[in-house]
Motif scaffolding. Sequence first.
Motif, PDB file in Angstrom:
ATOM      1  N   ILE A  58       0.842  -1.251  -0.068  1.00 51.34           N
ATOM      2  CA  ILE A  58      -0.028   0.015  -0.079  1.00 51.34           C
ATOM      3  C   ILE A  58       0.821   1.315  -0.058  1.00 51.34           C
ATOM      4  CG2 ILE A  58      -1.543   1.369   1.528  1.00 51.34           C
ATOM      5  CD1 ILE A  58      -2.955  -1.244   2.075  1.00 51.34           C
ATOM      6  N   LYS A  61       2.953   4.039  -4.035  1.00 50.37           N
ATOM      7  CA  LYS A  61       1.755   4.868  -4.544  1.00 50.37           C
ATOM      8  C   LYS A  61       1.069   4.512  -5.592  1.00 50.37           C
ATOM      9  CE  LYS A  61       2.314   7.674  -1.079  1.00 50.37           C
ATOM     10  NZ  LYS A  61       1.396   7.348  -0.029  1.00 50.37           N
ATOM     11  N   GLU A  65      -4.879   0.059  -3.872  1.00 52.90           N
ATOM     12  CA  GLU A  65      -4.856   0.052  -2.545  1.00 52.90           C
ATOM     13  C   GLU A  65      -6.290  -0.791  -2.194  1.00 52.90           C
ATOM     14  OE1 GLU A  65      -5.477   2.463   1.645  1.00 52.90           O
ATOM     15  OE2 GLU A  65      -4.436   3.359  -0.091  1.00 52.90           O
ATOM     16  N   LYS A  66      -7.449  -0.537  -2.849  1.00 50.70           N
ATOM     17  CA  LYS A  66      -8.591  -1.328  -2.534  1.00 50.70           C
ATOM     18  C   LYS A  66      -8.417  -2.787  -2.960  1.00 50.70           C
ATOM     19  CE  LYS A  66     -13.557  -1.327  -3.645  1.00 50.70           C
ATOM     20  NZ  LYS A  66     -14.555  -0.459  -4.506  1.00 50.70           N
ATOM     21  N   LYS A  69      -6.167  -4.492  -0.418  1.00 51.42           N
ATOM     22  CA  LYS A  69      -6.898  -5.036   0.795  1.00 51.42           C
ATOM     23  C   LYS A  69      -7.709  -6.194   0.734  1.00 51.42           C
ATOM     24  CE  LYS A  69      -6.805  -0.390   3.011  1.00 51.42           C
ATOM     25  NZ  LYS A  69      -7.371   0.827   3.688  1.00 51.42           N
TER      26      LYS A  69
END
Length: 88
Positions: A58, A61, A65-66, A69
């Motif tokens: 994460i 950059k 990210e989503k 996860k």
Amino acid sequence: MENEKISNTNNSNKWHQKPLHLSIAQENEPLSVLDNFFNEYSLPQIRSLLKIWLHYAIINKEAPEKELKILSEQMTELIEACWIISRK
């Protein structure tokens, strides 16, 4: 662009639809892979390593990210289910 990165990994070639990293012996005895994995790592260890992996993914950059996860959550569930299977 994030979806583009992910969709590029979903190659539809037939060889992508099969295990790529298992030996023939492991393909014939997939439970041996689970046994080896869970002899190497305890559940607390692998949970901790997944959190570390997710953290470093994460902070990149460019990482989606989503999706990372969600993948981490699903990997944790998969590993825990495999642990149960390997103990039966």
